[in-house]
Design an enzyme around this catalytic site. Structure first.
Site: not given
Length: 243
Positions: A90, A180, A182
């Site tokens: 990002c 994202h 994560e």
């Protein structure tokens, strides 16, 4: 000794999350540099085997309010030029684009809306990282800005449904992703429903509670989709670190 990755973190609620778990499971050590807490950025990787730059609410060009962005961009440029492993998530992806001569601007199509289909380009089929991710895999996108011009020499690897850059390769071992991988449901809620402003109506009409619930419901699908990306990048780091 295990290869160690330098991780640049910009905010408390933007940690390595699932991605960090997957990297350590794949045999890497993580040295998390909390830039927002005053830790200085190095000029080079030094003994680190790779660089991971995470996301954050600030913009890639917000140097006047976020003093560590310029040294982060300089480090990214050094790492990419040296052919060392890099991955930007990002904001990290956007910082790489700016560092290498591209452009980042507000998305003319509006704010990211949460679960978003992955749209690989034909080039992604031969990419060392993204070839393992099937078209249509869902990802979490929650961003105002996007890369509107890739740097010279960069390769577009995926586009979001609105046509904007979703993933790119900036060099032989350097990648950026707008989504994202994560983000756990708890991390996503810290960006949305857990904020003091959560009860205020949004001008873009996004129902953050519904989006957060959807991310929660998709947690297993998200993990299945993006753990292979982490393991592929860990392999790149490990192979690069070998003498």
């Amino acid at each position: 000794m295990k290869p160690t990755v330098l991780v640049v973190q910009h905010e408390d609620n933007c940690p390595t999350g699932w991605f960090g778990d997957w990297l350590t499971a794949a045999g890497l050590e993580l040295d998390v540099l909390e830039a927002h807490r005053g830790r200085a950025l190095p000029a080079s990787l030094g003994d680190h085997a790779g660089l991971l730059v995470l996301g954050g609410e600030m913009g890639a060009n917000d140097d006047s309010t976020t003093r560590w962005l310029a040294p982060t961009r300089a480090l990214i440029a050094t790492v990419a030029a040296g052919g060392d492993p890099f991955l930007g998530i990002c904001l990290g992806h956007q910082l790489a684009a700016v560092a290498l001569g591209g452009r980042v601007e507000p998305n003319p199509h509006g704010h990211g809306r949460g679960l978003t289909a992955f749209g690989p380009t034909p080039t992604a089929a031969s990419d060392p990282l993204l070839s393992v991710i099937p078209a249509g895999a869902i990802a979490v996108q929650w961003n105002n800005d996007v890369v509107t011009a890739l740097p010279a020499g960069a390769t577009l690897l995926a586009t979001s449904p609105d046509g904007t850059v979703q993933a790119a390769r900036f060099g032989p071992r350097a990648w950026g992703v707008q989504f994202h991988p994560e983000a756990t449901p708890a991390i996503f809620r810290s960006w949305t429903t857990d904020k003091p402003s959560a009860a205020a109506p949004r001008a873009d009409g996004i129902d953050i509670f519904a989006v957060a619930d959807a991310v929660e419901a998709a947690r297993h699908e998200l993990r299945r989709a993006w753990e292979p990306l982490a393991r592929r990048w860990a392999r790149v780091v490990t192979q690069s670190a070998r003498p």
